[in-house]
Design an enzyme around this catalytic site. Structure first.
Site, PDB file in Angstrom:
ATOM      1  N   ASP A  89       9.552 -25.135  32.840  1.00 20.68           N
ATOM      2  CA  ASP A  89       9.904 -23.708  32.784  1.00 20.68           C
ATOM      3  C   ASP A  89      11.188 -23.492  31.986  1.00 20.68           C
ATOM      4  O   ASP A  89      12.045 -24.380  31.920  1.00 20.68           O
ATOM      5  CB  ASP A  89      10.068 -23.178  34.226  1.00 20.68           C
ATOM      6  CG  ASP A  89      10.026 -21.658  34.281  1.00 20.68           C
ATOM      7  OD1 ASP A  89       9.581 -21.024  33.309  1.00 20.68           O
ATOM      8  OD2 ASP A  89      10.460 -21.108  35.319  1.00 20.68           O
TER       9      ASP A  89
ATOM     10  N   ASN B 150      -0.531 -16.869  33.541  1.00 19.39           N
ATOM     11  CA  ASN B 150       0.108 -16.755  32.219  1.00 19.39           C
ATOM     12  C   ASN B 150      -0.705 -15.926  31.219  1.00 19.39           C
ATOM     13  O   ASN B 150      -0.180 -15.524  30.174  1.00 19.39           O
ATOM     14  CB  ASN B 150       0.422 -18.136  31.625  1.00 19.39           C
ATOM     15  CG  ASN B 150       1.600 -18.830  32.297  1.00 19.39           C
ATOM     16  OD1 ASN B 150       1.623 -20.050  32.404  1.00 19.39           O
ATOM     17  ND2 ASN B 150       2.597 -18.072  32.758  1.00 19.39           N
TER      18      ASN B 150
HETATM   19  C1  IPE Z   1       5.125 -21.582  35.747  1.00 18.11           C
HETATM   20  O1  IPE Z   1       6.060 -20.941  34.972  1.00 18.11           O
HETATM   21  C2  IPE Z   1       3.913 -21.925  34.922  1.00 18.11           C
HETATM   22  C3  IPE Z   1       4.132 -22.961  33.912  1.00 18.11           C
HETATM   23  C4  IPE Z   1       5.209 -23.678  33.764  1.00 18.11           C
HETATM   24  C5  IPE Z   1       3.017 -23.184  33.040  1.00 18.11           C
HETATM   25  P1  IPE Z   1       6.125 -19.342  34.898  1.00 18.11           P
HETATM   26  O2  IPE Z   1       7.280 -19.009  34.033  1.00 18.11           O
HETATM   27  O3  IPE Z   1       4.802 -18.795  34.504  1.00 18.11           O
HETATM   28  O4  IPE Z   1       6.385 -18.957  36.424  1.00 18.11           O
HETATM   29  P2  IPE Z   1       7.068 -17.679  37.061  1.00 18.11           P
HETATM   30  O5  IPE Z   1       6.331 -16.483  36.519  1.00 18.11           O
HETATM   31  O6  IPE Z   1       8.493 -17.680  36.637  1.00 18.11           O
HETATM   32  O7  IPE Z   1       6.907 -17.862  38.530  1.00 18.11           O
HETATM   33  C1  IPE Z   2       7.575 -22.269  30.312  1.00 21.41           C
HETATM   34  O1  IPE Z   2       8.547 -21.456  29.776  1.00 21.41           O
HETATM   35  C2  IPE Z   2       6.301 -22.309  29.531  1.00 21.41           C
HETATM   36  C3  IPE Z   2       5.171 -21.611  30.166  1.00 21.41           C
HETATM   37  C4  IPE Z   2       5.198 -20.978  31.293  1.00 21.41           C
HETATM   38  C5  IPE Z   2       3.908 -21.623  29.458  1.00 21.41           C
HETATM   39  P1  IPE Z   2       8.511 -19.885  29.950  1.00 21.41           P
HETATM   40  O2  IPE Z   2       7.697 -19.313  28.838  1.00 21.41           O
HETATM   41  O3  IPE Z   2       8.063 -19.490  31.299  1.00 21.41           O
HETATM   42  O4  IPE Z   2      10.029 -19.518  29.727  1.00 21.41           O
HETATM   43  P2  IPE Z   2      10.899 -18.491  30.572  1.00 21.41           P
HETATM   44  O5  IPE Z   2      10.720 -18.856  32.004  1.00 21.41           O
HETATM   45  O6  IPE Z   2      10.357 -17.147  30.252  1.00 21.41           O
HETATM   46  O7  IPE Z   2      12.286 -18.704  30.100  1.00 21.41           O
HETATM   47 MG    MG Z   3       8.977 -19.102  33.050  1.00 23.86          MG
END
Ligand code: IPE
Ligand code: IPE
Ligand code: MG
Length: 261
Positions: free
Chosen positions: A41, A89
């Protein structure tokens, strides 16, 4: 097993400074988790903090995936699970979903030969049928090519949601009961495990989430019943070799009791 292929480790270390050699030396003495699961994340925030588009964070994140996969395989992790795309997502803008799917294709195209050479078995957790056709094709080909490999299992969680996984398991078990193949009273914890995507695999010992968020976000709810959790403040693109080593060092000092004394 600690380091199964010296040639490979040296290739990896060539890119790193000399001090990293010590990291492997330390880890040789460590208790290594069998199954490590990462919630990758913080890519977007990492990019934003640098004034870059979110896509740049995902791209840099892919570089960390390469590093963490190599290191995990080198040090004898048996299963590495990476949460790459959740069932939630899809709520993101189409353009960002597209970037993530393209990076998945790029990753597989650039890494598959090395993964195969390293005896890594690529597997997916989640309903991949919903992936764009090109991504699906690439994923299926990578799974097919590596299916007989006996080294580390690399689970990529793609369109993965734990509640969906459990719900589908319940549906399948219910239909087996209806068909008389299973008796309701014979359903055990193992039966449930056997109907999850991770059937046959050991449960995660260690779950690492980067970016400072301390939540599970629908990841492996059944499987992590007794996992250790490490929440790392760095965003995934900053989750380097050293940070991974730190997490493994923390893990080896945890006392797991599994409800006993
Ligand atoms: C969790 O991250 C999913 C992945 C790392 C693929 P998200 O960024 O989607 O989770 P939330 O929305 O912060 O809980
Ligand atoms: C993790 O990084 C990747 C996925 C969830 C696919 P994020 O895209 O969630 O990045 P933040 O949390 O918005 O910074
Ligand atoms: Mg995220």
């Amino acid at each position: 097993m600690v380091v199964n292929n010296l040639g490979f480790v040296e290739t990896f270390l060539r890119k790193k400074n000399k001090g990293d050699r010590q990291v492997y030396a330390d880890l040789k003495l460590a208790v290594t988790p069998v199954h490590v699961a990462c919630i990758m994340d913080g890519n977007g925030r990492w990019a934003k903090a640098k004034g870059l588009p979110r896509a740049a964070g995902h791209r840099e994140g892919m570089e960390r995936v390469k590093d963490i996969v190599r290191m995990s395989s080198d040090i004898g992790i048996q299963v590495l699970t990476l949460y790459a795309f959740s069932t939630e997502n899809w709520k993101r803008p189409k353009s960002e979903v597209g970037v993530l799917m393209n990076l998945l294709v790029e990753y597989l195209r650039s890494e598959l030969d090395e993964l195969h050479k390293e005896n890594v078995k690529l597997f997916t957790l989640g309903d991949i049928s919903r992936l764009p056709e090109m991504a699906l094709k690439e994923v299926e080909a990578a799974k097919e090519k590596t299916k007989n490999n006996t080294g580390m299992i690399l689970n990529i969680a793609l369109n993965y949601g734990s509640r969906l996984e459990i719900t589908q398991a319940v549906q399948k078990i219910a239909s087996q009961v209806k068909n008389g193949k299973i008796k309701a009273e014979d359903i055990s914890e193992t039966t449930v495990s056997d109907y999850l995507y991770t059937a046959g695999q050991p449960d995660p010992d260690l779950v690492i989430r980067t970016s400072g968020e301390e939540r599970i976000s629908n990841f492996l709810l059944y499987q992590i019943a007794y996992a250790e959790f490490i929440f790392v403040k760095e965003a995934w693109p900053d989750f380097t070799f050293d940070r991974y080593r730190d997490a493994l060092m923390i893990y080896q000092n945890r006392h797991r009791r599994f409800g006993g004394l």
